[in-house]
Design an enzyme around this catalytic site. Structure first.
Site, PDB file in Angstrom:
ATOM      1  N   HIS A   1       1.992   5.204  12.728  1.00 58.90           N
ATOM      2  CA  HIS A   1       0.837   6.096  12.563  1.00 58.90           C
ATOM      3  C   HIS A   1       1.050   7.455  13.258  1.00 58.90           C
ATOM      4  CE1 HIS A   1      -2.413   2.942  11.296  1.00 58.90           C
ATOM      5  NE2 HIS A   1      -1.371   2.981  10.481  1.00 58.90           N
TER       6      HIS A   1
ATOM      7  N   ASP B   1       5.546   2.952   7.155  1.00 57.75           N
ATOM      8  CA  ASP B   1       4.196   2.458   6.892  1.00 57.75           C
ATOM      9  C   ASP B   1       3.493   3.326   5.856  1.00 57.75           C
ATOM     10  OD1 ASP B   1       1.771   1.151   7.035  1.00 57.75           O
ATOM     11  OD2 ASP B   1       1.174   2.065   8.924  1.00 57.75           O
TER      12      ASP B   1
ATOM     13  N   GLU C   1      -5.464   1.949   1.904  1.00 54.54           N
ATOM     14  CA  GLU C   1      -5.343   0.784   2.774  1.00 54.54           C
ATOM     15  C   GLU C   1      -5.624   1.164   4.215  1.00 54.54           C
ATOM     16  OE1 GLU C   1      -2.995  -1.978   5.502  1.00 54.54           O
ATOM     17  OE2 GLU C   1      -2.944   0.190   5.242  1.00 54.54           O
ATOM     18  N   GLU C   2      -5.159   2.335   4.610  1.00 57.58           N
ATOM     19  CA  GLU C   2      -5.290   2.764   6.001  1.00 57.58           C
ATOM     20  C   GLU C   2      -6.745   2.985   6.414  1.00 57.58           C
ATOM     21  OE1 GLU C   2      -2.977   2.552   7.968  1.00 57.58           O
ATOM     22  OE2 GLU C   2      -1.045   2.990   7.044  1.00 57.58           O
TER      23      GLU C   2
ATOM     24  N   ASP D   1       4.200  -4.932   3.664  1.00 57.84           N
ATOM     25  CA  ASP D   1       3.652  -3.806   4.415  1.00 57.84           C
ATOM     26  C   ASP D   1       4.492  -3.627   5.674  1.00 57.84           C
ATOM     27  OD1 ASP D   1       2.120  -1.896   5.656  1.00 57.84           O
ATOM     28  OD2 ASP D   1       0.246  -3.024   5.576  1.00 57.84           O
TER      29      ASP D   1
ATOM     30  N   HIS E   1       0.840  -1.203   0.000  1.00 58.20           N
ATOM     31  CA  HIS E   1       0.000   0.000   0.000  1.00 58.20           C
ATOM     32  C   HIS E   1       0.870   1.246   0.000  1.00 58.20           C
ATOM     33  CE1 HIS E   1      -0.024   1.663   4.192  1.00 58.20           C
ATOM     34  NE2 HIS E   1       0.178   0.414   4.579  1.00 58.20           N
TER      35      HIS E   1
END
Length: 497
Positions: A286, A123, A157-158, A186, A111
């Site tokens: 994140h 990420d 994707e998130e 990922d 992603h």
């Protein structure tokens, strides 16, 4: 990565799951500097666009255009597939390398989007950059794979695997069936890394179970690479956290690597891999600090090389040639009770469309591996599970003669099950033998005084010792311990070279 939903076989020959075919080309060493250059570009894009590369934000489209531009220049055929989610347009970048079997596609994905809180360099810039550099190396080497190669960078994707789900949902069924394997990457550069492989065979025995048939082989291929460089790996569950989810839901085998997210590294893991126990694999998961500084170069380098190893190993391997096969959709000359020594009074082997039976779980399976028919011990269900199961001793069935080539390697594969009630014993069995100038048992599964539900399994065995001979496959099963519930089935028998 999004926040997500949290037989014993005794044999005289080795029985293993089918592996990746032999004669694959040697894989390249992927340049860490080149991968990090892509990460620097993604960081610059985020910095210039509000600090992130999230769905519906200008940083995401700029990221997609960067990836697509690199691939177009390298000779890939690319598509910018658009979709809508939460009122915003998202994009998947799909890139096809010319050549390879269009009915046998290896797909590699990662992603491309970040969360809104930060630039998302681990990420999942790390996975995106690694598969991008692998794709570019495919082009530099003018690779001519046996499989068709397709790379993908997923949007949103998130927000719940939106891009990959859109892609899979909108593929016609025939096109989905052409994708034989999907590899997902990922978070492959976590600063306090672990070395995890998606647990395709469910050998860990936790979580949601194994992936579709073939997933174990993808896991094994990646594990082989890490073993070759002396790095131990551990399994991670198919828990629905990344873009493999829509693929395995569609029955497509999947695999991939993962270096850890917000989970805490244990003392045992720190002993295994180094790093710091008691801290997250990625403390910036994140968060705004998931920048170009949030990368472990060693982990990134190892995973990029693992990706290339998997792509080269799987995509360039020459598929085996089918010497003989039987899916039992038509009669091909199998003989019941070939030696006239069978003693079973019911449940004799037959070819047909089986009816399912249950007794403390599935016993005779009404579903086959392929098509409508299989070999089954008494295909009818009757009014109770024991009406047509094996009773009274042995039932056997033998294939027509099969002439094997004089050169190999030669491998036999078949799908099978043995089911029995708790009233069975070790005297009950399912057995497969190969009869040539000698007779060799290639599969011998015994019963036990415990309930065993029917479930299709796959076994393979080398037939190199029979090269140049005409052989027969002899299958028998027995209820040899008195009144016990015993059922067995066989499907998709194949010999390849």
């Amino acid at each position: 990565m999004r926040l997500g939903i949290a037989a014993v076989i005794a044999s005289s020959l080795a029985i293993v799951l089918p592996g990746i075919p032999a004669r694959a080309a040697a894989s390249p060493d992927i340049s860490l500097a080149n991968v990090k250059a892509h990460l620097a570009q993604l960081q610059s894009i985020a910095t210039a666009n509000g600090g992130n590369r999230a769905h519906g934000r200008p940083g995401y489209l700029a990221s997609a255009n960067y990836v697509r531009g690199q691939l177009d220049a390298a000779g890939f055929t690319t598509t910018l597939q658009s979709f809508t989610y939460n009122g915003a347009t998202g994009y998947n970048v799909i890139a096809d390398w010319p050549g390879g079997d269009p009915n046998d596609i290896l797909m590699v994905g990662a992603h491309l989007d970040s969360v809104t809180a930060g630039p998302g360099i681990n990420d999942n810039g790390s996975g995106s950059a690694s598969i991008l550099e692998t794709a570019l190396e495919v082009a530099r080497q003018s690779l001519q794979p046996a499989k068709h190669l397709r790379f993908a960078w997923w949007g949103a994707e998130e927000l719940g695997l939106r891009g990959s789900q859109f892609y899979v949902n909108n593929l016609p069924a025939a096109d989905r069936a052409r994708i034989k394997a999907y590899l997902n990457f990922d978070m492959v550069g976590s600063p306090n890394p672990g070395y995890f492989l998606y647990d395709g065979d469910d050998s860990d025995g936790t979580g949601s179970g194994p992936g579709p048939a073939g997933s174990a082989q993808l896991e094994k291929t990646l594990q082989d690479y890490f073993t070759s460089i002396g790095v131990p790996t551990r399994g991670t569950d198919f828990d629905g956290r990344s873009d493999y989810g829509p693929f395995i839901s569609a029955g497509i085998p999947a695999g991939g690597t993962f270096t850890g997210a917000e989970g805490i590294k244990s003392s045992a893991q720190a002993t295994l891999w180094g790093g710091t126990a008691g801290q997250a694999f990625d403390a910036c998961y994140h968060r705004s600090c998931d920048t170009a500084a949030n990368i472990n170069d060693t982990a990134l380098d190892r995973n990029a090389d693992a990706i290339a190893y998997a792509v080269w190993t799987i995509a360039t391997a020459v598929p085996p040639v089918v010497v003989w096969q039987d899916t039992f959709e038509s009669a091909t000359g199998w003989t019941v009770n070939p030696s006239s020594t069978d003693t079973a009074t019911t449940g004799q082997w037959e070819r047909g469309d089986p009816e399912d039976t249950t007794s403390s779980g599935a016993k005779q399976l009404g579903t086959t591996v392929s098509g409508a028919n299989d070999l089954v011990t008494g295909r009818l269900s009757g009014s109770s599970a024991g009406d047509y199961d094996i009773d009274g001793g042995v039932t056997s069935i033998q294939s027509p003669p099969i002439t094997l080539p004089s050169t190999g390697p030669l491998n036999l594969s078949l799908s099978w099950y043995l089911a029995h009630g708790s009233n069975a014993s070790s005297a009950d069995y399912f057995r497969v033998r190969v009869v040539g100038t000698t007779t060799t048992t290639v599969l011998n599964q015994t019963g036990s005084a415990a309930n065993r539900n029917g479930a299709w399994a796959t076994a393979t065995a080398s037939l190199n010792a029979f090269a140049g001979q005409t052989v027969r496959i002899l299958i028998d099963a027995a209820d040899a311990s008195g009144a016990s519930l015993v059922e067995a089935g066989v499907d998709d028998v194949k010999i390849t070279r």
